[in-house]
Design an enzyme around this catalytic site. Structure first.
Site, PDB file in Angstrom:
ATOM      1  N   HIS A  73      39.170  -4.061 -64.899  1.00 21.70           N
ATOM      2  CA  HIS A  73      38.164  -3.452 -64.021  1.00 21.70           C
ATOM      3  C   HIS A  73      36.841  -3.321 -64.776  1.00 21.70           C
ATOM      4  O   HIS A  73      36.788  -2.714 -65.842  1.00 21.70           O
ATOM      5  CB  HIS A  73      38.631  -2.069 -63.543  1.00 21.70           C
ATOM      6  CG  HIS A  73      39.625  -2.147 -62.431  1.00 21.70           C
ATOM      7  ND1 HIS A  73      39.776  -1.166 -61.486  1.00 21.70           N
ATOM      8  CD2 HIS A  73      40.497  -3.129 -62.085  1.00 21.70           C
ATOM      9  CE1 HIS A  73      40.713  -1.531 -60.627  1.00 21.70           C
ATOM     10  NE2 HIS A  73      41.167  -2.704 -60.968  1.00 21.70           N
ATOM     11  N   TYR A 201      36.276   7.412 -57.123  1.00 27.51           N
ATOM     12  CA  TYR A 201      36.350   8.857 -57.372  1.00 27.51           C
ATOM     13  C   TYR A 201      35.450   9.517 -56.335  1.00 27.51           C
ATOM     14  O   TYR A 201      34.244   9.240 -56.309  1.00 27.51           O
ATOM     15  CB  TYR A 201      35.824   9.203 -58.770  1.00 27.51           C
ATOM     16  CG  TYR A 201      36.692   8.736 -59.924  1.00 27.51           C
ATOM     17  CD1 TYR A 201      36.641   7.412 -60.367  1.00 27.51           C
ATOM     18  CD2 TYR A 201      37.537   9.625 -60.581  1.00 27.51           C
ATOM     19  CE1 TYR A 201      37.429   6.990 -61.429  1.00 27.51           C
ATOM     20  CE2 TYR A 201      38.329   9.214 -61.645  1.00 27.51           C
ATOM     21  CZ  TYR A 201      38.267   7.897 -62.062  1.00 27.51           C
ATOM     22  OH  TYR A 201      39.049   7.479 -63.116  1.00 27.51           O
ATOM     23  N   PRO A 293      43.240  15.143 -65.716  1.00 35.34           N
ATOM     24  CA  PRO A 293      43.352  13.692 -65.578  1.00 35.34           C
ATOM     25  C   PRO A 293      42.063  12.976 -65.193  1.00 35.34           C
ATOM     26  O   PRO A 293      41.967  11.761 -65.355  1.00 35.34           O
ATOM     27  CB  PRO A 293      44.415  13.517 -64.493  1.00 35.34           C
ATOM     28  CG  PRO A 293      44.494  14.819 -63.787  1.00 35.34           C
ATOM     29  CD  PRO A 293      44.090  15.869 -64.754  1.00 35.34           C
ATOM     30  N   LYS A 297      41.953  10.134 -69.595  1.00 38.01           N
ATOM     31  CA  LYS A 297      41.880  10.131 -71.066  1.00 38.01           C
ATOM     32  C   LYS A 297      43.210  10.444 -71.757  1.00 38.01           C
ATOM     33  O   LYS A 297      43.374  10.150 -72.938  1.00 38.01           O
ATOM     34  CB  LYS A 297      40.838  11.152 -71.541  1.00 38.01           C
ATOM     35  CG  LYS A 297      39.421  10.772 -71.189  1.00 38.01           C
ATOM     36  CD  LYS A 297      38.981   9.564 -71.971  1.00 38.01           C
ATOM     37  CE  LYS A 297      37.765   8.912 -71.377  1.00 38.01           C
ATOM     38  NZ  LYS A 297      37.597   7.525 -71.754  1.00 38.01           N
ATOM     39  N   TYR A 384      33.586   6.841 -70.313  1.00 37.16           N
ATOM     40  CA  TYR A 384      34.746   6.345 -69.564  1.00 37.16           C
ATOM     41  C   TYR A 384      35.456   5.230 -70.336  1.00 37.16           C
ATOM     42  O   TYR A 384      36.684   5.212 -70.393  1.00 37.16           O
ATOM     43  CB  TYR A 384      34.274   5.844 -68.200  1.00 37.16           C
ATOM     44  CG  TYR A 384      35.368   5.660 -67.184  1.00 37.16           C
ATOM     45  CD1 TYR A 384      35.791   6.710 -66.374  1.00 37.16           C
ATOM     46  CD2 TYR A 384      35.980   4.414 -67.012  1.00 37.16           C
ATOM     47  CE1 TYR A 384      36.791   6.542 -65.425  1.00 37.16           C
ATOM     48  CE2 TYR A 384      36.983   4.233 -66.067  1.00 37.16           C
ATOM     49  CZ  TYR A 384      37.372   5.303 -65.280  1.00 37.16           C
ATOM     50  OH  TYR A 384      38.363   5.124 -64.339  1.00 37.16           O
TER      51      TYR A 384
HETATM   52  P1  FAD Z   1      54.710  12.685 -73.117  1.00 38.18           P
HETATM   53  O1  FAD Z   1      54.495  11.497 -72.267  1.00 38.18           O
HETATM   54  O2  FAD Z   1      54.762  14.020 -72.473  1.00 38.18           O
HETATM   55  O3  FAD Z   1      56.070  12.443 -73.907  1.00 38.18           O
HETATM   56  C1  FAD Z   1      56.722  13.462 -74.618  1.00 38.18           C
HETATM   57  C2  FAD Z   1      58.198  13.111 -74.729  1.00 38.18           C
HETATM   58  O4  FAD Z   1      58.847  14.111 -75.505  1.00 38.18           O
HETATM   59  C3  FAD Z   1      58.897  13.107 -73.374  1.00 38.18           C
HETATM   60  O5  FAD Z   1      59.651  11.926 -73.244  1.00 38.18           O
HETATM   61  C4  FAD Z   1      59.761  14.351 -73.409  1.00 38.18           C
HETATM   62  O6  FAD Z   1      60.942  14.218 -72.629  1.00 38.18           O
HETATM   63  C5  FAD Z   1      60.068  14.471 -74.889  1.00 38.18           C
HETATM   64  N1  FAD Z   1      60.410  15.831 -75.317  1.00 38.18           N
HETATM   65  C6  FAD Z   1      59.862  16.996 -74.914  1.00 38.18           C
HETATM   66  N2  FAD Z   1      60.438  18.031 -75.527  1.00 38.18           N
HETATM   67  C7  FAD Z   1      61.377  17.503 -76.350  1.00 38.18           C
HETATM   68  C8  FAD Z   1      62.315  18.084 -77.249  1.00 38.18           C
HETATM   69  N3  FAD Z   1      62.384  19.410 -77.405  1.00 38.18           N
HETATM   70  N4  FAD Z   1      63.125  17.261 -77.935  1.00 38.18           N
HETATM   71  C9  FAD Z   1      63.056  15.922 -77.784  1.00 38.18           C
HETATM   72  N5  FAD Z   1      62.202  15.309 -76.937  1.00 38.18           N
HETATM   73  C10 FAD Z   1      61.366  16.106 -76.228  1.00 38.18           C
HETATM   74  N6  FAD Z   1      46.999  11.036 -67.839  1.00 38.18           N
HETATM   75  C11 FAD Z   1      46.070  10.300 -67.286  1.00 38.18           C
HETATM   76  O7  FAD Z   1      45.229   9.787 -68.030  1.00 38.18           O
HETATM   77  N7  FAD Z   1      46.048  10.089 -65.925  1.00 38.18           N
HETATM   78  C12 FAD Z   1      46.998  10.627 -65.085  1.00 38.18           C
HETATM   79  O8  FAD Z   1      46.976  10.419 -63.890  1.00 38.18           O
HETATM   80  C13 FAD Z   1      47.993  11.430 -65.641  1.00 38.18           C
HETATM   81  N8  FAD Z   1      48.942  11.999 -64.882  1.00 38.18           N
HETATM   82  C14 FAD Z   1      49.884  12.805 -65.466  1.00 38.18           C
HETATM   83  C15 FAD Z   1      50.851  13.437 -64.697  1.00 38.18           C
HETATM   84  C16 FAD Z   1      51.804  14.292 -65.271  1.00 38.18           C
HETATM   85  C17 FAD Z   1      52.846  14.986 -64.398  1.00 38.18           C
HETATM   86  C18 FAD Z   1      51.774  14.511 -66.687  1.00 38.18           C
HETATM   87  C19 FAD Z   1      52.800  15.430 -67.343  1.00 38.18           C
HETATM   88  C20 FAD Z   1      50.821  13.852 -67.459  1.00 38.18           C
HETATM   89  C21 FAD Z   1      49.859  13.010 -66.870  1.00 38.18           C
HETATM   90  N9  FAD Z   1      48.891  12.355 -67.628  1.00 38.18           N
HETATM   91  C22 FAD Z   1      47.950  11.610 -67.057  1.00 38.18           C
HETATM   92  C23 FAD Z   1      48.821  12.486 -69.047  1.00 38.18           C
HETATM   93  C24 FAD Z   1      49.512  11.329 -69.744  1.00 38.18           C
HETATM   94  O9  FAD Z   1      50.605  10.889 -68.987  1.00 38.18           O
HETATM   95  C25 FAD Z   1      49.900  11.863 -71.095  1.00 38.18           C
HETATM   96  O10 FAD Z   1      48.705  12.123 -71.806  1.00 38.18           O
HETATM   97  C26 FAD Z   1      50.806  10.945 -71.903  1.00 38.18           C
HETATM   98  O11 FAD Z   1      52.061  10.842 -71.283  1.00 38.18           O
HETATM   99  C27 FAD Z   1      50.948  11.498 -73.322  1.00 38.18           C
HETATM  100  O12 FAD Z   1      51.988  10.848 -73.981  1.00 38.18           O
HETATM  101  P2  FAD Z   1      52.861  11.605 -75.046  1.00 38.18           P
HETATM  102  O13 FAD Z   1      53.834  10.580 -75.527  1.00 38.18           O
HETATM  103  O14 FAD Z   1      51.993  12.280 -76.035  1.00 38.18           O
HETATM  104  O15 FAD Z   1      53.609  12.779 -74.261  1.00 38.18           O
HETATM  105  C1  DHB Z   2      44.587   7.208 -62.570  1.00 43.22           C
HETATM  106  C2  DHB Z   2      44.567   8.507 -62.947  1.00 43.22           C
HETATM  107  C3  DHB Z   2      43.397   9.052 -63.374  1.00 43.22           C
HETATM  108  O1  DHB Z   2      43.348  10.319 -63.763  1.00 43.22           O
HETATM  109  C4  DHB Z   2      42.234   8.342 -63.418  1.00 43.22           C
HETATM  110  O2  DHB Z   2      41.084   8.937 -63.808  1.00 43.22           O
HETATM  111  C5  DHB Z   2      42.255   7.033 -63.053  1.00 43.22           C
HETATM  112  C6  DHB Z   2      43.450   6.466 -62.634  1.00 43.22           C
HETATM  113  C7  DHB Z   2      45.853   6.613 -62.075  1.00 43.22           C
HETATM  114  O3  DHB Z   2      46.887   7.289 -62.101  1.00 43.22           O
HETATM  115  O4  DHB Z   2      45.826   5.462 -61.641  1.00 43.22           O
END
Ligand code: FAD
Ligand code: DHB
Length: 390
Positions: A73, A201, A293, A297, A384
């Site tokens: 994009h 957006y 979100p 980021k 962005y």
């Molecule tokens: P996570 O993906 O949270 O992974 C952490 C892992 O640790 C998980 O698999 C969990 O099961 C495991 N864990 C937790 N506790 C324990 C424990 N005690 N022992 C062992 N394992 C454990 N970001 C965006 O940019 N856009 C979005 O639209 C967006 N939507 C989101 C929606 C939701 C519901 C959530 C929760 C997050 C969203 N995010 C979004 C943020 C993005 O998904 C996260 O920043 C990203 O997943 C971070 O990755 P991570 O591996 O650091 O953490």
């Molecule tokens: C998506 C989520 C976001 O927060 C964003 O800024 C752009 C895209 C997505 O889930 O596709």
């Protein structure tokens, strides 16, 4: 007692990507994950990758499907007052972003790690971190009904917002900066063609809306909702009607609706933990920081942390020097605060916060300025696509 060089808690994107990068550099790591493999692979979350994230995935050898199926994009739309302003990312910064679902990325990472049997332990319970402030840390856990202990040189806490790693550090040893926003996002996934070829957006007096996608046949939409709302209160038809009401007429008229594959509500918060290193424990990704979100980021910050930490650990195991490892927190936090500021600002610009008419007029004035000023558009575009420093 088992031992490894780096014990990684959590098999989300940050834990698996770190393990993959370390493995490619001959460093042994074991990942301990609370959930099952199927559960982790089915979670629906983010969808947008910055180019530096794509490059890191290439370096990790997991970018084949990203490069094949990801959608490049070059810009996105900001919609308000029944009109649209395009932010030309490519024209203003020379860089683009890639639409590729976190669910797919998670599958790619699990697949890559599967080639290394025993490198990820699924469905592990009661993880406890020990002696992370000494040179001989340990992690204990329950797996397949038995209690085990893992000796290691370092622990990477990649276990997200609800994990045990951040909580293992006594509150008096860390600073926590937090802001909770007074609304949530209701997301809907459906196999319908996206409304537009780029993301939209939308700011509207009824609340924010975002039109995103996962592929040319799968769309991801979000609407701002009340914090107390329950998914059951939102039928598919209520969602589609609300989304259409928040879009400019020319977009609302071509919205293709269909049955939802998934609907969920996420609260919005900003959280930064300082520092991100405590002795031999590192906090990585959502374990250390959360952003709202808006601006996508979260996943990109997690990948950026992993890049900095992997570089440090590779240097340590090659040369014995801890110089880069010791800079982890400082380097990672620079980017974290840039993203925290931008996602706070973008959230503030686009959401409906209160009935305060003064605040609403300021919001309208700022949107109008964004549409009129190439300097303002460029500021948004630079943030962005993400900074290029580490
Ligand atoms: P996570 O993906 O949270 O992974 C952490 C892992 O640790 C998980 O698999 C969990 O099961 C495991 N864990 C937790 N506790 C324990 C424990 N005690 N022992 C062992 N394992 C454990 N970001 C965006 O940019 N856009 C979005 O639209 C967006 N939507 C989101 C929606 C939701 C519901 C959530 C929760 C997050 C969203 N995010 C979004 C943020 C993005 O998904 C996260 O920043 C990203 O997943 C971070 O990755 P991570 O591996 O650091 O953490
Ligand atoms: C998506 C989520 C976001 O927060 C964003 O800024 C752009 C895209 C997505 O889930 O596709």
């Amino acid at each position: 007692m088992r031992s490894t060089q780096v014990a990684i808690v959590g098999a989300g994107p940050s834990g698996l990507l770190l393990a993959q990068l370390l493995s490619r550099n001959g460093i042994d790591a074991i990942v301990l994950e609370r959930r099952s493999r199927d559960y982790v692979q089915a979670r629906i979350r983010a969808g947008l990758l910055e180019w530096t994230t794509v490059e890191l995935l290439q370096e990790a050898g997991v970018a084949e499907r990203v490069m094949r199926d990801g959608l490049v994009h070059d810009g996105f739309d900001v919609a308000f007052a029944n009109g649209c302003h395009r932010i030309d990312l490519k024209g203003l910064t020379g860089r683009s972003v890639l639409v590729y679902g976190q669910t797919e990325l998670q599958k790619d990472l699990v697949q890559a790690r599967a080639s290394d049997p025993g490198a990820v332990l699924w469905e592990v319970a009661d993880v406890v971190l020990h002696d992370w402030d000494t040179r001989a840390p340990r992690v204990s856990y329950t797996h397949a009904g038995a209690r085990h202990e893992l000796r290691c040189d370092y622990i990477a806490g990649c276990d997200g917002y609800h994990g045990v790693s951040r909580a293992a550090v006594p509150p008096q040893q860390r600073l926590q900066f937090e802001r909770v926003y007074p609304f949530g996002w209701l997301g809907l996934l459906a196999d319908v063609p996206p409304l537009h070829e780029e993301l939209v957006y939308a700011h509207h007096e009824r609340g924010f809306a975002l039109c995103s996608m996962r592929s040319r046949g799968r769309s991801r939409y979000y609407v701002q909702c009340s914090l107390g709302d329950k998914v059951q209160q939102w039928s598919d038809s209520r969602f589609w009607d609300e989304l259409a009401a928040r879009l400019p007429e020319r977009y609302a008229g071509r919205l293709v609706t269909g049955p939802s594959l998934e609907k969920s509500i996420a609260p919005l918060r900003s959280l930064v933990t300082e520092p991100m290193q405590f002795g031999r424990l590192f906090l990585v990704g959502d374990a250390a920081h959360i952003v709202p979100p808006t601006g996508a980021k979260g996943l990109n910050l997690a990948a950026a942390d992993v890049r900095v930490l992997a570089r440090g650990l590779v240097e340590f195991y090659r040369t014995g020097s801890t110089t880069l490892v010791d800079e982890y927190s400082h380097r990672a936090l620079r980017r974290v605060w840039q993203a925290t500021r931008f996602s706070w600002w973008f959230t503030t610009l686009l959401h409906r916060f209160s009935a305060d008419p003064f605040a609403q007029r300021l919001q309208s004035a700022e949107l109008e300025y964004l549409a009129r000023s190439s300097a303002a558009s460029r500021t948004v575009a630079e943030n962005y696509v993400g900074p290029s420093f580490d």
